[in-house]
Design an enzyme around this catalytic site. Structure first.
Site, PDB file in Angstrom:
ATOM      1  N   TRP A  11      -7.702 -10.906 -12.950  1.00 38.65           N
ATOM      2  CA  TRP A  11      -7.885 -11.306 -11.808  1.00 38.65           C
ATOM      3  C   TRP A  11      -7.283 -10.507 -10.499  1.00 38.65           C
ATOM      4  CZ3 TRP A  11     -11.572 -13.325  -9.771  1.00 38.65           C
ATOM      5  CH2 TRP A  11     -11.905 -14.159  -8.906  1.00 38.65           C
ATOM      6  N   LYS A 187      -8.022 -27.963 -13.837  1.00 38.51           N
ATOM      7  CA  LYS A 187      -9.000 -27.575 -14.568  1.00 38.51           C
ATOM      8  C   LYS A 187      -8.566 -27.058 -15.645  1.00 38.51           C
ATOM      9  CE  LYS A 187      -9.209 -23.363 -12.986  1.00 38.51           C
ATOM     10  NZ  LYS A 187     -10.129 -21.940 -14.208  1.00 38.51           N
ATOM     11  N   ASN A 252      -7.437 -20.990 -21.889  1.00 33.13           N
ATOM     12  CA  ASN A 252      -7.115 -22.483 -21.553  1.00 33.13           C
ATOM     13  C   ASN A 252      -7.884 -23.330 -23.138  1.00 33.13           C
ATOM     14  OD1 ASN A 252      -5.021 -22.839 -20.096  1.00 33.13           O
ATOM     15  ND2 ASN A 252      -6.485 -21.972 -19.019  1.00 33.13           N
ATOM     16  N   GLU A 277      -1.733 -20.457 -18.229  1.00 29.06           N
ATOM     17  CA  GLU A 277      -1.693 -21.915 -16.458  1.00 29.06           C
ATOM     18  C   GLU A 277      -1.847 -23.328 -17.350  1.00 29.06           C
ATOM     19  OE1 GLU A 277       0.680 -21.187 -14.455  1.00 29.06           O
ATOM     20  OE2 GLU A 277       0.202 -19.130 -13.581  1.00 29.06           O
TER      21      GLU A 277
END
Length: 329
Positions: A11, A187, A252, A277
């Site tokens: 990112w 999320k 994820n 994460e």
């Protein structure tokens, strides 16, 4: 504008590439070996392979050099290393405006990134958060995307949003810092659940139900922490949630699919090779839910699978056996 991007993961690299179209960008990594690879290959082979790094991007490993001429700093390090990085930054320049572009809760304290800034920096610091549905590779490739930049200083948010938008990146401004960060953190937890559902081949109906009920959990916790309900129906809430729960580039979701296949977390994470994460966020989110007495069954199921060694099938059955209440509860 002179912009420093701290963190050369996928990112951070994508943001540096995007920002370099209009600004002078310095990309920082503390890893000297990684820096040498970036400089030699002019691509981030570790985290964003086959994506050229523009020659205009200046590469450094010394934090002081990264901040020396910067007018704005994007902090894109993993949340686990955020506090340490901020402590080093504030010692060098305590007034340099910050944009946080990392998602999650700090391990142990359950603090959001903006709350960590409040503990490290003077109260006068100007800070914003950038979030929204955005796979790094697509942003780096210049494919269309929309993000939200939120700050308690709304003039700052509007100004920076205008400065960093490009022909393909639309940036909205807002002031709900807490809501934006909660949506971006949780999320990832729901995406692990969606990956498990997809891995078991539960179908599209189940995935839609998970996303919807996951959004309800995000909203409940976010509002309890001070976020605004409207934020969770926007880009950083339902937008980011849909992308992460359905996109094939979602790390994820991939973790969830591998768990459904019977793989163990200890072997999954090294294979993925990036920071995932949601694996760490779920511990803090589960703890917050318990302390604040917030009903978070999807989060609880993911936590039980990852940290209580509950078999996937049993965790799913426990969810299905719950007595349904009113949808808006």
């Amino acid at each position: 504008m002179n912009i420093a991007v701290l963190g050369a993961g996928a990112w951070g690299t994508a943001l540096a590439i995007c920002l370099s179209a209009r600004h002078r960008v310095t990309l920082w990594t503390r890893n000297v070996e990684h820096l040498a690879e970036l400089a030699a290959l002019r691509t981030n082979q570790r985290y964003l392979p086959r994506q050229p790094l523009p020659d205009s991007i200046h590469l450094v490993s010394a934090l002081s050099e990264a901040l020396e001429r910067a007018e704005l700093v994007f902090v894109v390090v993993p949340v686990a290393g955020l506090r340490t990085t901020l402590q080093q930054m504030v010692a060098l320049n305590p007034s340099l405006p910050l944009i946080l572009a990392c998602k999650g809760f700090e391990t142990g304290s359950a603090k959001l990134p903006c709350q960590v800034v409040e503990e490290v920096y003077p109260a006068s610091i100007t800070c914003g958060v950038l979030s929204g549905p955005s796979f790094a590779r697509e942003v780096a490739q210049g494919l269309p995307a929309a993000l939200t930049l939120a700050s308690h200083d709304e003039i700052f948010a509007r100004s920076v949003a205008g400065e960093i938008r490009t022909a393909s990146l639309r940036v909205y401004s807002g002031n709900d810092v807490i809501g934006v960060e909660v949506g971006g953190a949780l999320k990832n937890v729901i995406a692990i659940a969606a990956g498990i559902s997809d891995g078991i081949a539960f179908g599209n109906n189940a995935r839609a139900a998970l996303i919807t009920r996951g959004l309800a959990e995000i909203t409940r916790l976010g509002m309890a922490l001070g976020g605004c309900r409207e934020t969770f129906t926007g880009l950083t809430g339902i937008g980011d949630l849909i992308l992460t729960c359905t996109g094939n580039l979602s790390r994820n979701r991939r973790v969830g699919m591998m768990l459904a296949a019977g793989r163990q977390l200890a072997e999954i994470l090294p294979e993925i090779g990036h920071v995932t994460e949601g694996v760490y966020t779920v511990r803090e989110a589960y703890g917050l839910g318990q302390r604040l007495q917030i009903d978070m069954p999807v989060t609880q199921a993911v936590y039980s699978i990852l940290y209580e060694q509950v078999p996937v099938e049993i965790a799913i059955q426990d969810m299905l056996d719950r007595e349904p209440g009113a949808e808006t509860d």
